[in-house]
Design a protein around this motif. Sequence first.
Motif, short mmCIF file in Angstrom:
data_model
loop_
_atom_site.label_atom_id
_atom_site.label_comp_id
_atom_site.label_asym_id
_atom_site.label_seq_id
_atom_site.Cartn_x
_atom_site.Cartn_y
_atom_site.Cartn_z
N VAL A 85 -43.55 -4.26 6.91
CA VAL A 85 -43.22 -4.68 5.31
C VAL A 85 -43.28 -3.62 4.48
O VAL A 85 -44.47 -3.47 4.25
N LEU A 86 -42.32 -2.89 3.83
CA LEU A 86 -42.49 -2.12 2.70
C LEU A 86 -41.99 -2.60 1.34
O LEU A 86 -40.83 -2.81 1.31
N ALA A 87 -43.10 -2.78 0.67
CA ALA A 87 -42.61 -3.39 -0.75
C ALA A 87 -43.06 -2.87 -1.89
O ALA A 87 -44.25 -2.14 -2.17
N ASP A 88 -42.26 -3.20 -2.99
CA ASP A 88 -42.64 -2.54 -4.23
C ASP A 88 -43.64 -3.55 -4.88
O ASP A 88 -43.69 -4.48 -4.49
N HIS A 89 -44.41 -3.07 -6.01
CA HIS A 89 -45.51 -4.03 -6.34
C HIS A 89 -44.99 -4.68 -7.59
O HIS A 89 -45.00 -5.70 -7.67
N THR A 90 -44.41 -3.89 -8.50
CA THR A 90 -44.13 -4.16 -9.69
C THR A 90 -42.70 -5.04 -9.97
O THR A 90 -41.66 -4.28 -10.09
N VAL A 120 -48.33 -4.60 6.19
CA VAL A 120 -47.80 -4.38 4.89
C VAL A 120 -48.20 -3.25 4.13
O VAL A 120 -49.42 -2.85 3.93
N ILE A 121 -47.20 -2.38 3.72
CA ILE A 121 -47.61 -1.16 2.72
C ILE A 121 -46.82 -1.40 1.42
O ILE A 121 -45.68 -2.03 1.34
N ILE A 122 -47.63 -1.16 0.28
CA ILE A 122 -47.05 -1.28 -0.87
C ILE A 122 -46.60 0.05 -1.49
O ILE A 122 -47.52 1.08 -1.43
N CYS A 123 -45.28 0.27 -1.73
CA CYS A 123 -44.88 1.60 -2.26
C CYS A 123 -44.54 1.09 -3.65
O CYS A 123 -43.26 0.37 -3.80
N THR A 124 -44.74 1.93 -4.62
CA THR A 124 -44.64 1.47 -6.14
C THR A 124 -44.87 2.75 -7.00
O THR A 124 -45.52 3.87 -6.40
N GLY A 125 -44.61 2.66 -8.12
CA GLY A 125 -44.30 3.76 -8.95
C GLY A 125 -45.82 4.20 -9.87
O GLY A 125 -46.27 5.00 -10.46
#
Length: 629
Positions: free
Chosen positions: A556-561, A583-588
């Motif tokens: 699962v590749l998910a944005d945080h905000t 699960v990987i968090i992919c965020t700015g």
Amino acid sequence: MGDAATWNHYARQCRNGLAAVDAQRRLVFANPAFCSYALQSDGVREGRPLSEQALDHALLDGLAAGLNTIGEDGAEFVWEHGASGDSRSCLCRILPPPNGDGHAIIEITELPDEERARQILAAERTAMEHIEAQKERGRRLILDIIEELPVFVYMQRRDYNVAYANRKTRNLYGEPNGRLCYEMFSGRDSPCPFCPTFKVFETNKPEEWQFTDLEGRSFHIYDYPFEDEDGEPLVMELGMDITELKRVEQELVQAQKMRAIGVLAGGIAHDLNNNLLPIIFNIDYELSKAPEGQASEALTEALKAAYRAADLVEQVLDYSRQQNFSRSPLQLIPLATEYLELFQPSLPSSVRLFMDFSARQDCIVGNPSQVQQLLLNLCRNAVQAMPEGGDLDICIRNLRVDSLKHTPHPGLSLGEYVVLTVRDTGHGMEADRIERIFEPFYTSKKGTGGTGMGLAVVHAIVTSSRGVIHVNSTPGEGTEFTVYIPVAQERKPPVVAEPNDSGATRGRLLIVDDDSRALQAMARTLGNAGLEVFTAESGEEGLERFINARHRFSLVLADHTMPGMTGVDMASRILAHDQDANVIICTGHVEPELEEQALAAGIREFIMKPMTPRALVETVKKYCSHAAQ
């Protein structure tokens, strides 16, 4: 004569003989001292003429002559009288009546004989010597106190000579030995154009100002009017060393800037990076299909610009979070050698690289990525300063500071240091630019791609490592950056197992992001890499899809905000449902504290937007090498 009662009281207590005579020369008053000296028998016959008083004949003649004289010209009459048969002598004075009306005053002052005079003079001399000795002792006591004061104190004459300098001053600037003030403190061969000290000579009022000497030490100066033992005017100057205070003040200002930049960066980084990601991915996608030509060149330039924008956002984030990096003992020389081997091929052919790593102790407390960033920014800055080519010298050595008096930089404390020096032969900098080069967004390379964040990040890395950075530059000759970092105790590096080959890049992937443009760009790139991609535009939708898929997602590749349920919240619920989920968090942007909590909860890793399409694929490959069937 004023009030009669006051006069009578004064006259009777006076040690000199006093008497009053009316116009008919009748004695109307005589005090005890007058009676003791002038009268041959006790008592005064008040109201009777002087001639009928029991007076010494010679004194009576003198009084008669004196009264005649003051009667003629109205001036006082003075003569010296020696009593008959007596070794005593006196000074007699007759004061005329005021306005010619009233009583004449007779005053007799006894003069000491020669022996008594000698005794009096000797006593007075002894008293004066005692007073002078007391004054000298007081002066020595004051000078002894001044000598040991931890502030510099010196005395200044009008002719620029240094009259006195205490121990602190001599330790800093050497013995005065007749040196002039502008030679001793400023190294000049002529007086300073403006010197507040000399205003004290003119106004006789204190002055307060600040001074920085040739060694870069700063002092708060207090000037006071003073006199030497001969009454010649001096200025006493006290100097409080505020070098460290100013350094701390500058560090505080820098820290405040860091906090301000951090707040700004955190607020805009997520949105900027989310916008940059679809730009980068879509340009990369179109560029892979575009034929060679002008269109391809235009797309390439656009992609470079997007990466430069992403790099600037990353630099701002790096600057704001320097204090939050984990640090441990590491060897600087192997890390620098490895980095420079990778960096050297990218150098222009006109730039020659020289390395001198002679440090016996190179262990510091730091973060490897920070050290690489430090070297990158210093080397990049040096190369940009040499557009026509030149020499880039990088040196790592040791320095031991045993005395604060001889320290090469005022911010250093006692101890052993690893010293990293990066020197170029470029165009150099003026003094006013050196003062500002560590300010965020300050750059002199606006036309050549400079962002003004590189050296700000360098300063933040050095100070967060309890180090000091110093800049020395001469226009036309080059610039030298010297970094001092305290030596740390060495620690053996942990043994880390090499990761296994990830195998095929097939698998089932769920991407969750509320930004549809970023979602589509990542889905397209990962789909082209051979993955089966599913998408969701909110945390709630992503959680529902994962649960309904019954463990069929490899990653699962998910944005945080995201509005509503954040990516980390969604990941926590997924892991509660399936503790083996990837699960990987992919965020700015994400705060370091949240990152630590999420990793501790079981989230595999964080990757920051915008990344390159290749970097995203390589990261996903680690978890999707074996597809769920």
